[in-house]
Motif scaffolding. Structure first.
Motif, PDB file in Angstrom:
ATOM      1  N   GLY A  87       0.833  -1.426  -0.145  1.00 21.77           N
ATOM      2  CA  GLY A  87       0.102  -0.174   0.161  1.00 21.77           C
ATOM      3  C   GLY A  87       1.037   1.173   0.002  1.00 21.77           C
ATOM      4  N   GLN A 102       1.583   3.724  -2.172  1.00 16.32           N
ATOM      5  CA  GLN A 102       1.195   4.832  -2.861  1.00 16.32           C
ATOM      6  C   GLN A 102       0.059   5.321  -1.768  1.00 16.32           C
ATOM      7  N   GLU A 103      -0.845   4.465  -1.332  1.00 20.18           N
ATOM      8  CA  GLU A 103      -1.821   5.047  -0.528  1.00 20.18           C
ATOM      9  C   GLU A 103      -1.137   5.622   0.873  1.00 20.18           C
ATOM     10  N   ARG A 104      -0.155   5.061   1.390  1.00 22.30           N
ATOM     11  CA  ARG A 104       0.378   5.202   2.558  1.00 22.30           C
ATOM     12  C   ARG A 104       1.077   6.821   2.508  1.00 22.30           C
ATOM     13  N   ARG A 126       0.510   8.896   0.099  1.00 21.50           N
ATOM     14  CA  ARG A 126      -0.684   9.915  -0.246  1.00 21.50           C
ATOM     15  C   ARG A 126      -1.282  10.283   1.264  1.00 21.50           C
TER      16      ARG A 126
END
Length: 269
Positions: free
Chosen positions: A84, A86-88, A90
């Protein structure tokens, strides 16, 4: 910017800058806009720490902006690789940017998301089964806690922002992770690529997101009206609700979902 105000005299803006073309263009445009009104801009450059080169790139971007008379500050996030990513990244980036903007006395944080990003977000959420609220994609104005988050470029084509940089003689930093097909958003971006250069598909998707956004705004206004009439947040940490006044239609259920998220500390309803 006119639709996102009011801003009052001498607006002091924070701008999230990755060093990529679109956020750099935003910093240049926002600086011009603020200076004409007696205000100024602080560019906040996030260094995720996920690549060896990232610290040097962030310092280069900050120095380049400072050379144009735009104040800049590097925020070292120190993220580690893993699931994760990219989510983290962001989430960590937004938290750091909004906190830094507020600490600098800048209640507005501008981000450089454009029309292509909006189309990509709509598709990403559609593939995950989002409902109408999710398909509204990114809101032009959102409360980010420490600062009010503004996206003034959602209706702007990315090519127009590249042209701003070309006119200013600025070379952006290109993050290679934005081309890594392991990430779902990168694959969607490739699928939305427009070899003909017309941008019709992206424009249509962005228009759909705008229509869903208008619907979401109407729903949120009705939800706010219901909550004002039917609910109280008690100091003990719970919500009191009059179920009759709240209603059992879509707006009533949305209001209840929002209350549960608020009391439970959830990010989404």
């Amino acid at each position: 910017m006119g639709a996102l105000g009011p801003f009052g005299p001498a607006p002091r803006l924070g701008v999230g800058v990755s060093g990529g073309p679109h956020s750099l263009a935003l910093a240049i445009l926002a600086d011009r806009w603020a200076r004409r009104r007696g205000g100024d801009v602080l560019a906040l450059v996030a260094d995720h720490g996920l690549r060896v080169e990232s610290a040097a790139e962030a310092a280069h971007v900050a120095a380049m902006l400072a050379g144009r008379g735009i104040g800049a500050r590097v925020l070292a996030l120190g993220l580690g690789a893993g699931p994760g990513m990219q989510e983290r990244a962001r989430a960590a980036r937004l938290a750091a940017l909004s906190a830094a903007a507020a600490a600098a006395g800048r209640p507005w944080l501008l981000l450089g998301h454009h029309r292509g990003d909006q189309a990509e977000t709509l598709l990403f959420r559609a593939l995950r089964g989002s409902g109408a609220a999710g398909l509204a994609a990114m809101a032009p104005v959102r409360d980010a806690g420490a600062a009010l988050l503004l996206r003034p470029l959602l209706g702007v084509a990315p090519a127009a922002l590249e042209a701003v940089l070309a006119e200013a003689g600025v070379d952006p930093v290109r993050d290679p992770s934005n081309l890594d097909p392991r990430f779902a958003r990168v694959r969607l971006r490739a699928a939305l690529a427009d070899p003909a250069g017309t941008g019709d598909g992206i424009a249509a998707l962005a228009a759909a997101a705008a229509a869903f956004g208008a619907r979401r705004e109407r729903t949120e206004a009705e939800v706010a009206r219901r909550l004002a009439a039917a609910a109280e947040i008690r100091p003990e940490g719970f919500a009191w609700v009059d179920p009759v006044a709240l209603g059992q239609d879509a707006a009533g259920f949305a209001a209840l979902a929002g209350l549960v998220a608020l009391v439970g500390g959830a990010e989404f309803a």
